[in-house]
Motif scaffolding. Sequence first.
Motif, PDB file in Angstrom:
ATOM      1  N   UNK A 117      43.826  41.984  46.889  1.00 40.72           N
ATOM      2  CA  UNK A 117      43.554  43.493  47.227  1.00 40.72           C
ATOM      3  C   UNK A 117      44.536  44.155  47.534  1.00 40.72           C
ATOM      4  N   UNK A 118      45.483  43.672  48.135  1.00 38.86           N
ATOM      5  CA  UNK A 118      46.722  44.371  48.309  1.00 38.86           C
ATOM      6  C   UNK A 118      47.862  44.520  47.361  1.00 38.86           C
TER       7      UNK A 118
ATOM      8  N   UNK B 123      50.004  47.416  42.169  1.00 35.75           N
ATOM      9  CA  UNK B 123      50.425  47.160  40.929  1.00 35.75           C
ATOM     10  C   UNK B 123      49.714  48.261  39.793  1.00 35.75           C
ATOM     11  N   UNK B 124      48.413  48.678  40.323  1.00 36.68           N
ATOM     12  CA  UNK B 124      47.636  49.274  39.276  1.00 36.68           C
ATOM     13  C   UNK B 124      47.167  50.595  39.899  1.00 36.68           C
TER      14      UNK B 124
ATOM     15  N   UNK C  15      42.931  49.126  40.118  1.00 35.85           N
ATOM     16  CA  UNK C  15      42.901  48.224  41.291  1.00 35.85           C
ATOM     17  C   UNK C  15      41.542  47.649  41.724  1.00 35.85           C
ATOM     18  N   UNK C  16      40.725  48.448  41.941  1.00 35.53           N
ATOM     19  CA  UNK C  16      39.297  47.954  42.273  1.00 35.53           C
ATOM     20  C   UNK C  16      38.591  47.153  41.295  1.00 35.53           C
ATOM     21  N   UNK C  17      38.690  47.482  40.114  1.00 35.44           N
ATOM     22  CA  UNK C  17      38.220  46.952  38.971  1.00 35.44           C
ATOM     23  C   UNK C  17      38.728  45.499  38.732  1.00 35.44           C
TER      24      UNK C  17
ATOM     25  N   UNK D 104      43.774  51.971  50.519  1.00 28.35           N
ATOM     26  CA  UNK D 104      42.622  51.431  49.647  1.00 28.35           C
ATOM     27  C   UNK D 104      42.475  50.076  49.784  1.00 28.35           C
ATOM     28  N   UNK D 105      43.390  49.165  49.952  1.00 27.32           N
ATOM     29  CA  UNK D 105      43.452  47.594  49.803  1.00 27.32           C
ATOM     30  C   UNK D 105      42.622  47.049  51.118  1.00 27.32           C
ATOM     31  N   UNK D 106      42.937  48.020  52.240  1.00 27.15           N
ATOM     32  CA  UNK D 106      42.137  47.675  53.617  1.00 27.15           C
ATOM     33  C   UNK D 106      40.471  47.802  53.103  1.00 27.15           C
ATOM     34  N   UNK D 107      40.281  48.981  52.839  1.00 27.56           N
ATOM     35  CA  UNK D 107      38.838  49.416  52.590  1.00 27.56           C
ATOM     36  C   UNK D 107      38.250  48.320  51.534  1.00 27.56           C
TER      37      UNK D 107
END
Length: 400
Positions: free
Chosen positions: A172-173, A178-179, A184-186, A261-264
């Motif tokens: 996730x991080x 990177x994207x 990133x989520x996808x 976003x990575x935490x979420x």
Amino acid sequence: MQAYLLEFVNFMLRWLHVIAAIAWIGESIYFVMLDNGLRKPKAAEDRDKGVFGEMWAVHGGGFYHNQKYATAPAKLPEDLHWSFWKAYTTWLSGFALFVLLYMANPGFYLVNPNSDWAWAADLSGWQANMLALAFLLGGWVVYNEMCKRISPNMDRDGILSLAVAVLMVVVSYLSVHLFSGRAAFLLTGAVMATAMSANVFFWIIPGQRRMVKAMKAGEAPNPLDGKRGKQRSVHNTYFTLPVVLLMISNHYSFVYNHEYAWVLMSLFIFAGALIRQFFVLMHAGKIQPAYPVAGAALIAVAFWIGMPANSASEGAASSEGPSLAEVEAIIESRCVACHSASPTQAGFGSAPAGVIYDTTAQIEGHREKIQEVVASKYMPLGNMTGMTDEERDAIAAWSE
């Protein structure tokens, strides 16, 4: 015509992907339920012939009697049912969609120009494509090696589960650095989905084929094949709910454009796994509400973290804010090429997400959303229309 063709192919691929995913996940959830819901057979004759557990069920006006053998049954039928094409079709159709939508326009959909890592922000389109492929492959390789090294004999699966959880936080991080946010989520979901399909292709089905071959030859199957298949199937079932959430997240920019976003993403992944655990245990006759409560708590934490801050300047109408005509002029020059009933931007056969800004009423109706995606710099995609910081500030200061 080309744009329409791409849109239609996208439409049909998405339909196929959803159908295959429903069939695969539904069957997976059913077999986990069946496996956990088995009871010791009551008939002595069933126990004598090696039946490990059974379940009686009623559905659709009929009665069903499912039995599971602990060892090889006396005879295997030729028409033995296998479960794998649904998994392969789901992954292949999903990857085709990724190529069509993201890799065909990597500068817009993959590159993260706002990344804290300068080298990632400066990636070219082809470099972003190669990185995305490496990300998917690397995720599977790392996960697979962890399974092989931490719990090769399936006797340390608890430690392995913790390691996989840490891996997903790392994925996730990395993905959000990177994207671009939506990609990133996808891609995080795609890493999990790739592991799920690869588990089926490389471990579950080959192990089952070896077991069937041994049984037909009158030999005792290797018990590790069964244990390993069960291990990977268990991982797959905990991946299902997070993967579904991540795959539909591209509709919600407030999540993937957030600073954390990575935490979420991590919170949602763990929440999905906890909620899935409740159902797994429930099918085994154990009702433990602490799991869905914990999952809901993580979702609540995600809601709190993602909540937009109310600054003093927000909500207070500014007499010096831009006029609606000024905002319309910005949107006309920077947004309407895509967000129109008849897009003029190459590659767009219809307005993204059906959002259209052809009239004043349509623009006013999307004011808050426009301000959100413009402030986060998610829109315009890849800033292909060259929106300036001054124009972003003007839209941020726009009030009703």
